[in-house]
Design a protein around this motif. Structure first.
Motif, mmCIF file in Angstrom:
data_model
loop_
_atom_site.group_PDB
_atom_site.id
_atom_site.type_symbol
_atom_site.label_atom_id
_atom_site.label_comp_id
_atom_site.label_asym_id
_atom_site.label_seq_id
_atom_site.Cartn_x
_atom_site.Cartn_y
_atom_site.Cartn_z
ATOM 1 N N GLY A 1 21.944 92.987 123.152
ATOM 2 C CA GLY A 1 21.048 92.320 124.094
ATOM 3 C C GLY A 1 19.865 91.660 123.446
ATOM 4 N N LEU A 2 18.756 92.364 123.499
ATOM 5 C CA LEU A 2 17.468 91.735 123.267
ATOM 6 C C LEU A 2 17.305 90.982 121.959
ATOM 7 C CD1 LEU A 2 15.321 94.571 124.749
ATOM 8 C CD2 LEU A 2 16.126 92.474 125.819
ATOM 9 N N ALA A 3 18.102 91.290 120.989
ATOM 10 C CA ALA A 3 17.843 90.729 119.670
ATOM 11 C C ALA A 3 17.990 89.208 119.616
ATOM 12 C CB ALA A 3 18.752 91.372 118.652
ATOM 13 N N GLU A 4 18.915 88.661 120.390
ATOM 14 C CA GLU A 4 19.173 87.231 120.221
ATOM 15 C C GLU A 4 19.081 86.501 121.559
ATOM 16 O OE1 GLU A 4 23.513 86.876 119.300
ATOM 17 O OE2 GLU A 4 23.290 89.040 119.066
ATOM 18 N N LEU B 1 14.843 84.464 128.199
ATOM 19 C CA LEU B 1 15.059 85.125 129.478
ATOM 20 C C LEU B 1 15.749 86.476 129.262
ATOM 21 C CD1 LEU B 1 14.851 84.656 132.600
ATOM 22 C CD2 LEU B 1 17.253 83.998 132.479
ATOM 23 N N VAL B 2 15.168 87.545 129.837
ATOM 24 C CA VAL B 2 15.769 88.876 129.687
ATOM 25 C C VAL B 2 16.338 89.299 131.032
ATOM 26 C CG1 VAL B 2 15.378 91.274 129.059
ATOM 27 C CG2 VAL B 2 14.129 89.457 127.875
ATOM 28 N N LEU C 1 23.717 77.497 130.501
ATOM 29 C CA LEU C 1 24.164 77.320 129.120
ATOM 30 C C LEU C 1 24.071 75.862 128.708
ATOM 31 C CD1 LEU C 1 27.392 79.431 128.495
ATOM 32 C CD2 LEU C 1 25.217 79.553 127.275
ATOM 33 N N GLU C 2 24.526 74.959 129.644
ATOM 34 C CA GLU C 2 24.504 73.540 129.321
ATOM 35 C C GLU C 2 23.072 73.067 129.079
ATOM 36 O OE1 GLU C 2 26.605 72.036 132.680
ATOM 37 O OE2 GLU C 2 28.518 72.853 131.936
ATOM 38 N N PRO D 1 21.138 83.897 128.232
ATOM 39 C CA PRO D 1 19.977 84.785 128.274
ATOM 40 C C PRO D 1 20.263 86.048 127.471
ATOM 41 C CG PRO D 1 20.774 84.261 130.496
ATOM 42 C CD PRO D 1 21.814 83.793 129.534
ATOM 43 N N SER D 2 19.232 86.819 127.189
ATOM 44 C CA SER D 2 19.426 88.119 126.552
ATOM 45 C C SER D 2 19.735 89.132 127.649
ATOM 46 C CB SER D 2 18.139 88.553 125.846
ATOM 47 O OG SER D 2 17.838 87.638 124.838
ATOM 48 N N TYR D 3 20.819 89.875 127.430
ATOM 49 C CA TYR D 3 21.206 90.843 128.456
ATOM 50 C C TYR D 3 20.899 92.263 128.019
ATOM 51 C CZ TYR D 3 23.574 87.663 131.622
ATOM 52 O OH TYR D 3 23.838 86.698 132.548
ATOM 53 N N SER D 4 20.468 93.037 128.964
ATOM 54 C CA SER D 4 20.396 94.472 128.757
ATOM 55 C C SER D 4 21.176 95.073 129.932
ATOM 56 C CB SER D 4 18.940 94.928 128.781
ATOM 57 O OG SER D 4 18.882 96.317 128.588
#
Lengths: 312, 300, 349
Positions: C22-25, C29-30, C47-48, C54-57
């Motif tokens: 997740g958060l690293a890349e 937006l989290v 994405l476009e 986004p960063s997912y957790s």
């Protein structure tokens, strides 16, 4: 010792894989005897002892104890008890429970157990130690517990596997004296295994010297020391100087041999099994030599030499 | 939480076995680690258990109400007793199964093969705990291995339903999962027994059975005690296995603790339940240790 | 999939993934989401526009996400379901949606968005929904037997029934079976009747299912024959070639649940990214993707309707004529009681 032997070992063999531990041993041990098996390590003495106890099964031959064949008799049904090298005192039981162990196994009545345990403790000089834990005992005390634990069962034969090897020299000498005394008091046949020839000589009525699975000589300590029947026995028991010689004169009283560098020496017949014309080896115990002043020597029993070093 | 606290207690009871430390320096990093990650959360949970919660707000007024609820309401009593019952059954089953394995390994496997055997015993550990639970579902399931075999052999017409989704299934699954944990300490204890003690026992007149009960078992007791504690304590607090194979009647106290902390918005009650379970298990563990000491002291 | 991993183990797996991935890349937006919802098919527009996702957790169940956020975890948007919103709102975690920045707000399902209109502010953008109804195995169960919810009480089917280990779905069933199709107006008596019904049903339950995969196995293996199930389960089982029935029209009715995105208060990212993300989700292609690939309904009602009733009926999302219990938010105290009662029932009380 006119009775029938208590132990008859006849042509007993035992191998571990390709290694022959005991080969064709035949031996009789008389009741009440303090008998010792001595030899260098790996000579088969412990294996022989363990076959008497029932922990090893012979590959062949027979063992009879008190007239009964022991073939197929498990260790717990034999009239023998053992003192182990490390004593094998049960660590989770008090001294008294250790000693009572065999009595409980034999389902002896409770009241009797108490009395016999007390008696056994007193016999080995541990009266009042019953409630102690083995962890709180010294090596010598543990050995006494092991002795009491075995003797309380009044075995026909007590087997002792290197019982002194874990003790320091001073304690060992003390325990040897006690063991000898104890054996005389209880009158039980003791079979001791040791690698220490000195211990064997001190304690035993008779000694069997073993090399590589066979018995080289069975004799009293005196005979073994004075009249070893082979060079290896002579070498193993005590200290001995070996000298090459040539037999020159033989009379009913003795034999005169020519020893290189020493000249002619006459040896009493009883100690000279060689024949005229042989080239025997002469063994001389160092303590049998006396250093004399020049000119005081007796002809035929002394030789000239020079003193090169002196140690205390 | 239950588990963490109890492992701490085991550690304490094992401390006597650990030699006195060569210096505080050596133990202080792990000690600090334990303090931060074990002691501090437990203190937090203890405090929490004396508070109360109104939907989302924690009320910091001291109260015993949570403990009163935890100990008096039927549902918690039932779950607690059920957890202890299941854990006891698992412990008994595991230790009874593990002892012969450890005994065989110690006494009947040649020395040079023992390493290999130990290695083989740990193989189940290579797969995840969850995978092993799912395997039991495959074995016990409606069209699983057991039912399939029995149906094929014509012993049953309809697959049996009573072998999965009940407490027996929980006991079976947990026993299997914990078996290696029980084998290893028992094995170590058996290995430590001086073989000459066993010979001495026979020499003094005991047959194999009496020797086992008078020498082997008492001397293996430290391993058995360790195995019992290692299996019993975490098992009381297990909640994944009951969730997966327990069915409606297999839920245990840890499932309820989880519910309190999550859905039920009652962290204080959850904390009180966790600490109650911990106290109960701790007491039982101490009683057990005391009883085994007593057993070992009695003459046999 | 979303609810598939609502409880239990998959949840644990998700925590582990969530804590490492997740958060690293990715962009700024989290997103705190159900594991699996990082599927790029859902937000192609984002994405476009930004080039990176986004960063997912991830979380495995909502309570876990709730605790994580309360403990100070910083995220911009999260994905709870209808029953959690008011709790999250009361905890001060949410900020109101700026609906003027949501391009297709008018197309969003009205029932769903209005459910979270608190004092004129909207707090949740509904994006996915599904139905809960009777799934059954036609080789063992006659279709006419599942015409009523009372089959769950039928002793003939004892030990052949599975109910969800989910308080909302289970009470939706119990309320429907006792004649209540709107639980927002349920009385104490209604609640007591529903609980009593559930107690009876509990006797027949073989096990409570926790995720869709578990339920698929239960049905396919023969372990159970009837379940109160989400529509995704029959959809995915049919894809695997298993013949499974799904009846949304028993006489008493069936249920609908829904979930959506919320804008978290104090999120670290740029607010414009939040709305780019929301707008991407509401595109028609996202709706088509989630219905066809995941078997879920979509919050953009206009886009869903455009797919046609054949597609929707096949997915178990079409219109039905029986009462529908819509899992809209209820009074928190009633829900607390439901939770406590369900735990008692599960334990056998």
């Amino acid at each position: 010792m006119n009775n029938d032997p208590i132990i008859r070992i006849n042509r007993v063999r035992k191998s571990f894989g390709p290694v022959c531990a005991v080969s064709e041993v035949t031996l009789d041990i008389a009741p009440g005897e303090f008998f010792t098996l001595v030899g260098p390590s790996g000579c088969g003495k412990t294996t022989l002892l363990r076959m008497l106890a029932g922990f090893e099964t012979p590959d062949g031959g027979s063992i009879r104890i008190d007239g009964t064949s022991m073939i197929g008799v498990p260790a717990n049904k034999r009239p023998t008890n053992m003192v182990f090298q490390n004593y094998a005192v049960f660590p989770h039981m008090s001294v008294a429970d250790n000693i009572a162990y065999g009595l409980r196994a034999a389902r002896v009545a409770k009241g009797e157990i108490i009395g016999r345990v007390e008696e056994a403790l007193a016999m080995v000089g541990l009266a009042g130690y019953g409630a102690r834990s083995p962890a709180a005992l010294s090596g010598g005390q543990r050995q006494r517990v092991a002795l009491a634990r075995a003797l309380v069962l009044r075995p026909k034969v007590l087997l002792l596997d290197e019982p002194m090897s874990a003790l320091d020299k001073k304690l060992r000498e003390q325990m040897q004296v006690e063991l000898r005394t104890l054996q005389r008091t209880v009158g039980v046949t003791f079979v001791l295994v040791t690698h220490d020839q000195e211990e064997a000589l001190i304690l035993s009525d008779r000694i069997a010297v073993m090399f590589e699975g066979r018995i080289a000589q069975v004799a009293t300590p005196h005979d073994l020391y004075q009249r070893p029947q082979s060079r290896e026995v002579a070498d193993f028991i005590g200290v001995m100087n070996f000298l090459s010689a040539h037999a020159t004169v033989s009379t009913p009283d003795g034999m005169t041999v020519e020893i290189e560098g020493l000249g002619q020496v006459t040896i009493p017949r009883s100690q000279a099994p060689a024949n005229l014309g042989d080239d025997p080896v002469v063994g001389i115990r160092p303590e049998m030599l006396t250093i004399l002043q020049d000119g005081t020597h007796a002809a035929g029993r002394s030789a000239r030499g020079s003193l090169v070093d002196l140690q205390y | 939480m239950v588990q963490a606290g109890l492992f701490h207690m085991i550690l304490r009871s094992c401390r006597r076995a650990v030699a006195p430390s060569p210096g505080l320096v050596l133990i202080s990093p792990p000690f600090l680690y334990a303090l931060i990650l074990l002691a501090a959360p437990i203190v937090g949970v203890v405090m929490l258990s004396f508070w109360s919660q109104d939907f989302l707000e924690i009320q910091r007024d001291f109260t015993f109400a949570n403990y009163q609820t935890a100990w008096t309401e039927r549902v918690y009593q039932v779950l607690m007793l059920r957890s202890i019952k299941v854990a006891l059954l698992v412990t008994v089953a595991t230790v009874l199964l593990a002892f012969p394995m450890a005994y065989f390994l110690s006494f009947h496997i040649p020395k040079r093969r023992k390493q290999l055997w130990l290695f083989l015993i740990t193989i189940p550990f290579w797969t995840s705990y969850l995978v092993r639970i799912f395997l039991w579902k495959v074995i016990l399931g409606y069209n699983g291995v057991i039912n399939g075999t029995l149906t094929t052999l014509g012993i049953i017409d309809e697959p049996l339903r009573f072998i999965l989704y009940n407490q027996a299934a929980v006991v079976m699954t947990l026993s299997h999962a914990w078996a290696p944990f029980a084998v290893l300490p028992i094995y170590v204890a058996l290995e430590k027994i001086d073989r000459s003690l066993l010979e001495a026992s026979v020499d003094l007149g005991d047959g194999p059975l009496r020797r086992f009960f008078r020498i082997t078992l008492p001397l293996a007791m430290p391993g058995v005690v360790a195995a019992v504690l290692i299996v019993f304590i975490p098992t009381v607090g297990d909640y994944i296995t009951p969730n997966l194979v327990g069915g409606p009647n297999g839920l245990m106290i840890a499932n309820m603790i989880e519910v309190q902390f999550k859905k039920a918005n009652n962290d204080p009650l959850g904390a009180a339940l966790a600490l109650s379970a911990m106290a109960l298990v701790g007491t039982m563990a101490l009683l057990f240790i005391w009883a085994t000491r007593k057993y070992l002291r009695s003459p046999s | 999939m979303q609810r598939m991993i609502r409880n239990g183990l998959a949840g644990i797996a998700a925590v582990i993934i969530g804590s490492t991935a997740g958060l690293a890349e990715g962009s700024d937006l989290v997103v705190l989401d159900w594991s699996g919802f990082d599927d790029e098919g859902f937000y192609q527009g984002y994405l476009e526009k930004h080039g990176t996702p986004p960063s997912y957790s991830f979380f495995g169940e909502e309570e876990e996400a709730f605790k994580k956020l309360r403990a100070g975890f910083a995220a911009d948007v999260a994905h709870p379901c209808s029953q959690s919103i008011s709790k999250w709102h009361e905890a001060g975690l949410l900020e109101p949606l700026q609906i003027d920045r949501i391009e297709r707000w008018d197309d969003v399902n009205a029932n769903m968005k209005e459910a979270f209109n608190f004092d004129g502010n909207y707090y949740m953008l509904p994006v996915d929904w599904g139905t809960t109804a009777i799934a059954y195995m036609p080789d063992r169960i006659q279709a006419e037997d599942v015409e009523t919810l009372q089959i769950f009480l039928d002793p003939d089917y004892a030990q052949q029934i599975s109910l969800p280990d989910n308080v909302d779905d289970v009470y939706a069933l119990a309320f429907l079976a006792t004649g209540v199709s709107d639980w927002t107006t349920a009385s104490e008596d209604d609640f007591a009747r529903a609980s009593a019904w559930l107690r009876d049903a509990h006797r027949n339950v073989r096990t409570y299912w926790r995720d869709g995969a578990e339920l698929s196995q239960l049905l396919a293996s023969g372990e159970v024959s009837i379940a109160w199930a989400w529509n995704e389960t029959p959809t995915t089982m049919r894809l695997d070639g298993v013949n499974v029935g799904y009846n949304r029209s028993p006489v008493e009715g069936s249920s609908t649940w829904f979930c959506g995105y919320v804008d978290l208060a104090g999120g670290p990212g740029d607010e414009s990214l939040v709305y780019d993300f929301f707008n991407a989700w509401l595109e028609a292609r996202s709706a088509e993707y989630i219905v066809n690939e995941w078997g879920y309904g979509h919050g953009n009602q206009a886009a869903v309707d455009a797919l046609g009733s054949d597609v929707l009926d096949a997915a178990g999302l079409g219109a039905v004529s029986v009462p529908i219990l819509f899992q809209s938010p209820m009074d928190n105290s009633l829900r607390e009681k439901m939770i406590a009662e369900f735990e008692l029932i599960k334990t056998g009380f």
